[in-house]
Motif scaffolding. Structure first.
Motif, mmCIF file in Angstrom:
data_model
loop_
_atom_site.group_PDB
_atom_site.id
_atom_site.type_symbol
_atom_site.label_atom_id
_atom_site.label_comp_id
_atom_site.label_asym_id
_atom_site.label_seq_id
_atom_site.Cartn_x
_atom_site.Cartn_y
_atom_site.Cartn_z
ATOM 1 N N TYR A 143 1.151 -0.666 -0.373
ATOM 2 C CA TYR A 143 -0.082 0.439 -0.379
ATOM 3 C C TYR A 143 1.249 0.845 0.291
ATOM 4 O O TYR A 143 0.079 2.243 -0.617
ATOM 5 C CB TYR A 143 -0.817 0.014 0.988
ATOM 6 C CG TYR A 143 -1.613 -1.432 1.361
ATOM 7 C CD1 TYR A 143 -2.944 -1.663 -0.174
ATOM 8 C CD2 TYR A 143 -1.127 -1.974 2.740
ATOM 9 C CE1 TYR A 143 -3.429 -3.009 0.390
ATOM 10 C CE2 TYR A 143 -2.433 -3.873 2.893
ATOM 11 C CZ TYR A 143 -3.177 -3.392 1.322
ATOM 12 O OH TYR A 143 -3.959 -4.652 1.552
ATOM 13 N N ILE A 144 2.153 1.152 0.460
ATOM 14 C CA ILE A 144 3.212 2.188 0.481
ATOM 15 C C ILE A 144 3.435 2.577 -0.366
ATOM 16 O O ILE A 144 3.336 3.918 -1.342
ATOM 17 C CB ILE A 144 4.298 1.900 1.515
ATOM 18 C CG1 ILE A 144 3.981 1.697 2.954
ATOM 19 C CG2 ILE A 144 5.462 3.356 0.849
ATOM 20 C CD1 ILE A 144 4.904 1.300 3.885
ATOM 21 N N GLU A 145 3.293 1.560 -1.681
ATOM 22 C CA GLU A 145 3.768 1.909 -2.637
ATOM 23 C C GLU A 145 3.357 2.404 -3.390
ATOM 24 O O GLU A 145 3.680 3.013 -5.207
ATOM 25 C CB GLU A 145 4.284 1.001 -3.843
ATOM 26 C CG GLU A 145 5.574 -0.116 -3.297
ATOM 27 C CD GLU A 145 5.954 -2.078 -3.328
ATOM 28 O OE1 GLU A 145 5.136 -2.052 -3.778
ATOM 29 O OE2 GLU A 145 6.861 -3.021 -3.443
ATOM 30 N N THR A 146 2.073 2.765 -3.515
ATOM 31 C CA THR A 146 0.626 3.386 -4.344
ATOM 32 C C THR A 146 0.614 5.126 -3.646
ATOM 33 O O THR A 146 -0.249 5.020 -5.074
ATOM 34 C CB THR A 146 -0.943 2.705 -3.758
ATOM 35 O OG1 THR A 146 -1.440 2.717 -3.148
ATOM 36 C CG2 THR A 146 -0.506 0.793 -4.252
ATOM 37 N N GLY A 147 1.279 5.028 -3.009
ATOM 38 C CA GLY A 147 1.175 6.237 -2.630
ATOM 39 C C GLY A 147 2.333 7.144 -2.801
ATOM 40 O O GLY A 147 3.189 7.104 -3.698
ATOM 41 N N GLY A 172 -5.945 9.881 0.078
ATOM 42 C CA GLY A 172 -5.600 8.786 0.052
ATOM 43 C C GLY A 172 -5.507 8.830 2.149
ATOM 44 O O GLY A 172 -5.954 9.845 2.779
ATOM 45 N N ILE A 175 0.312 6.516 5.793
ATOM 46 C CA ILE A 175 0.500 4.481 6.640
ATOM 47 C C ILE A 175 1.732 5.396 6.801
ATOM 48 O O ILE A 175 3.422 6.025 6.416
ATOM 49 C CB ILE A 175 1.423 3.760 5.296
ATOM 50 C CG1 ILE A 175 -0.198 3.597 4.747
ATOM 51 C CG2 ILE A 175 2.592 3.301 6.013
ATOM 52 C CD1 ILE A 175 0.035 2.476 3.845
ATOM 53 N N ALA A 183 4.516 7.198 4.164
ATOM 54 C CA ALA A 183 4.198 7.970 2.703
ATOM 55 C C ALA A 183 2.490 8.425 3.178
ATOM 56 O O ALA A 183 2.264 7.878 3.881
ATOM 57 C CB ALA A 183 3.620 6.578 1.678
ATOM 58 N N CYS A 186 -1.606 6.951 -0.848
ATOM 59 C CA CYS A 186 -1.818 5.413 -0.342
ATOM 60 C C CYS A 186 -3.448 5.470 -0.433
ATOM 61 O O CYS A 186 -4.369 5.432 -0.423
ATOM 62 C CB CYS A 186 -1.158 5.046 1.159
ATOM 63 S SG CYS A 186 0.464 5.691 0.972
ATOM 64 N N TYR A 187 -3.070 4.082 -1.425
ATOM 65 C CA TYR A 187 -4.480 3.746 -1.509
ATOM 66 C C TYR A 187 -4.794 2.196 -1.198
ATOM 67 O O TYR A 187 -4.139 1.337 -0.923
ATOM 68 C CB TYR A 187 -4.496 3.305 -3.111
ATOM 69 C CG TYR A 187 -4.631 4.254 -4.261
ATOM 70 C CD1 TYR A 187 -6.231 4.787 -4.666
ATOM 71 C CD2 TYR A 187 -4.190 4.700 -4.215
ATOM 72 C CE1 TYR A 187 -6.189 5.778 -4.827
ATOM 73 C CE2 TYR A 187 -4.171 6.421 -5.732
ATOM 74 C CZ TYR A 187 -5.709 6.745 -5.588
ATOM 75 O OH TYR A 187 -5.183 7.840 -5.866
#
Length: 272
Positions: A143-147, A172, A175, A183, A186-187
């Motif tokens: 989820y961090i990678e989406t933000g 969003g 986190i 981040a 995030c989604y």
């Protein structure tokens, strides 16, 4: 012969216990001084000891003599330099906390709790929508990678600035890992539970969704009502007070093993 063998075994066990105790004490002292200026001083001392060992190994007599005297008289200097840390160790020992949890981690937990509570209070009064998920044992990297990466020290001011309406990061989730905002924007996965109230929006469904697939603790501030919601382990508790939020965060972050202390937090208004 049997008696002598038994005596040798006892000697070995005593040596092992002795080594383990000393190792554990050194480990606890390292944890106590970690994050303080004493760490740099300790590195300097280790460097001096390493140079002394090399001077002895290669028979550099003059350098060895200087370092021998420096180390001898340096013991008194160490007691002065490390006075705050030594006092902290003695205080921890006197309170019976030397063998308890890492005091540095406990202080980080306190800072995390206060930052989240202060930011929540500010945003709830002004009905600023917010979604904050605190990572625990289950990683939230996907989820961090989406933000958008932040990697900044956690403060209430940073959280508030992120969620100010009409700013690039306010949509969003934020986190949080340890004492850091990892981040923003995030989604999180949306819950498909039919038991969630229809009046709750995307933030609440996202908070519920991430709690169903991870052990994270997520805080939501409603932009419609300013109400505070907490989700954990697929359970959603609405309209909690700031004191309840602080106690919940404290129980979850500082005392995760104390499950009985959490019971009251989940007796309120549930949805799901």
């Amino acid at each position: 012969m049997a008696l002598w063998t038994h005596f040798n075994i006892l000697n070995y066990l005593t040596d092992i216990v002795d080594i383990l105790i000393v190792t554990y004490l050194i480990y606890k002292v390292i944890l106590i001084i970690r994050g303080t200026k004493a760490v740099q001083l300790a590195k300097g001392i280790m460097l001096i000891v390493a140079v002394w060992f090399l001077s002895s190994l290669f028979q550099l007599r003059t350098l060895e003599w200087i370092l021998n005297n420096a180390i001898t008289y340096g013991l008194f200097a160490i007691m002065v330099i490390f006075q705050p840390e030594l006092r902290r160790v003695l205080e921890q020992l006197g309170r019976g906390r030397l063998f308890s949890r890492n005091p540095v981690v406990e202080e980080q937990h306190k800072q995390t709790i206060e930052a989240i509570v202060k930011a929540t209070e500010y945003m709830a009064k002004r009905r600023i929508g917010a979604l904050m998920s605190v990572e625990r044992k289950t990683g939230l990297n996907e989820y961090i990678e989406t933000g958008i990466a932040i990697n900044g020290n956690l403060t209430s001011q940073l959280l508030i600035n992120i969620f100010i309406p009409n700013t690039p990061l306010h949509d969003g989730a934020v986190i949080i890992r340890n004492n850091e905002v990892v981040a923003a924007a995030c989604y999180l996965p949306l819950s498909e539970s039919p038991f969630i109230s229809k009046e709750l929006g995307t933030r609440h469904r996202a908070a519920m969704g991430v709690s169903e697939v991870t052990d994270s603790l997520t805080v939501v501030v409603s932009e419609e009502t300013g109400g505070i919601t907490v989700t954990k382990n697929g359970k959603l508790t609405r309209d909690i007070s700031l004191d309840q939020l602080r106690d919940t965060l404290d129980n979850e972050l500082s005392h995760p093993e104390s499950s009985t202390a959490l019971r009251w937090n989940w007796r309120g208004k549930h949805n799901g």
